[in-house]
Scaffold this active site. Structure first.
Site, short mmCIF file in Angstrom:
data_model
loop_
_atom_site.label_atom_id
_atom_site.label_comp_id
_atom_site.label_asym_id
_atom_site.label_seq_id
_atom_site.Cartn_x
_atom_site.Cartn_y
_atom_site.Cartn_z
N LYS A 77 0.90 -1.04 0.12
CA LYS A 77 -0.02 0.13 0.10
C LYS A 77 0.85 1.43 -0.03
O LYS A 77 0.49 2.45 -0.79
CB LYS A 77 -0.94 -0.02 1.19
CG LYS A 77 -1.96 -1.27 0.97
CD LYS A 77 -3.04 -1.35 2.35
CE LYS A 77 -3.75 -2.55 2.10
NZ LYS A 77 -4.73 -2.94 3.09
N GLN A 121 -5.27 -1.87 9.26
CA GLN A 121 -4.94 -2.90 8.67
C GLN A 121 -5.66 -4.07 9.46
O GLN A 121 -5.54 -4.28 10.96
CB GLN A 121 -3.45 -3.44 8.40
CG GLN A 121 -3.27 -4.71 7.73
CD GLN A 121 -3.85 -4.61 6.48
OE1 GLN A 121 -3.88 -3.68 5.70
NE2 GLN A 121 -4.17 -5.80 5.74
N ASP A 144 -11.30 2.68 3.69
CA ASP A 144 -11.55 1.43 3.64
C ASP A 144 -13.20 1.20 3.05
O ASP A 144 -13.52 0.01 2.53
CB ASP A 144 -11.40 0.45 4.51
CG ASP A 144 -9.83 -0.13 4.71
OD1 ASP A 144 -9.68 -0.80 3.70
OD2 ASP A 144 -9.26 -0.26 5.75
#
Ligand code: GUN
Length: 311
Positions: A77, A121, A144
């Site tokens: 990422k 995460q 997200d």
């Protein structure tokens, strides 16, 4: 975010079976190439922001614990962010961090006007409630698209963030020139990250798929998958979808990322999808590989959300 209506088709050549010389295999959908296109588009917009004297978008990535797979995803990422001109930092905490301490970290990031996007995460250690942490992220920084408010907006078809993996799958289909409208689309897997939000995205007016969501309790799964024009597998079982479960010409999107032992690799494992690629690729018209299919798209669409959060 608007989907591209005039897709640039990025497909590899249709090629004959390398062993027998006959049996044409499916075209491979090159997720790496399509994701690279999207990163370039994002970079162009980031550069335009900088030219206007605005600062670069900034993404805070929160990583808890030392799971090597999570660490590897997070490295991917940051690398992709750097390519687009989006700035990012890794905020790494030991697995022993308390839930309260982690909620404090999120609160500080929420309050910091220099932070556009926050990505925690997953999975988090067992003593931390994932949903509690997700709920704590400012919905306007939730790149997200996991926060209940953003999931609700998605459900209603309102503007806002799109969940990265499902949005990446829709982009893969559109940019590969695949007609989705009215197509019989079967999703295998009902997770909150992939199966459920993908069903909602595909159902939206304008995308217009006919959607069936299957899961571990589905009866007669092969009968259902054999009716499908498009199949998306997201169940985390290596080689689950086999050639006898699909019809000729099906389009197959494989979200699976399963580690299988491989003594020939230095790491001792290799990544495979949920699809028996060798078998299914002989019947499919188009198929994504693992790795190099959905994975890079997830990251690219999360970066798109980060840019949108800054704009
Ligand atoms: N873990 C596995 N997939 C994801 C994802 O898309 N986002 C986050 N934050 N964690 C994940």
């Amino acid at each position: 975010m608007e989907y591209i209506s005039h897709p640039r088709i990025v497909l590899s050549q249709r090629f004959p079976n390398s062993v027998t010389g006959d049996d044409p295999l499916a075209q491979i959908i090159d997720g790496r190439a399509i994701a690279a296109d999207i990163r370039k588009e994002i970079k162009t917009e980031v550069d335009a922001r900088l030219a206007e004297g605005k600062r670069a978008p900034y993404l805070a990535v929160v990583l808890v614990g030392d799971d090597p797979a999570s660490a590897a995803y997070v490295r991917g990422k940051h690398k992709a962010a750097a390519e687009t001109g989006i700035e990012s930092d890794n905020l790494a905490y030991p697995a022993t961090i308390s839930e309260d301490e982690l909620l404090g970290v999120i609160a500080r990031l929420n309050d910091d006007p220099a932070v556009d996007g926050i990505l925690v995460q997953l999975p988090l250690p067992d003593h931390i409630d994932d949903q509690k942490v997700i709920n704590a992220v400012d919905p306007e920084k939730d790149v997200d698209c996991f926060h209940p408010l953003n999931v609700g907006r998605l459900m209603l078809g309102l503007s806002g963030f799109k969940p990265a993996t499902p949005a990446g799958i829709v982009e893969l289909l559109l940019r590969s020139g695949i007609e989705i409208s009215g197509k019989n689309t079967v999703i295998i897997g009902r997770s909150n990250i992939v199966g459920k939000p993908l069903a909602i995205l595909l159902l939206q007016k304008g995308t217009d798929a006919t959607v069936t969501v299957c899961h571990s309790r589905t009866r007669n799964l092969p009968e259902i998958t054999r009716q499908a024009d498009i199949i998306v597998t997201a169940i985390g079982r290596a080689g689950f979808l086999t050639a006898d479960m699909v019809k000729e010409g099906v389009v197959v999107i494989d979200v699976g990322m399963n580690r299988v032992e491989d003594a020939s690799r230095e790491s001792g494992y290799r990544l495979v999808g949920d699809v028996d690629f060798d078998g299914v690729s002989k019947k499919a018209s188009l198929i994504t590989p693992v790795p190099g299919g959905v994975g890079p798209m997830t990251i690219a669409l999360m970066l798109r959300n980060t840019l949108d959060a800054a704009q």
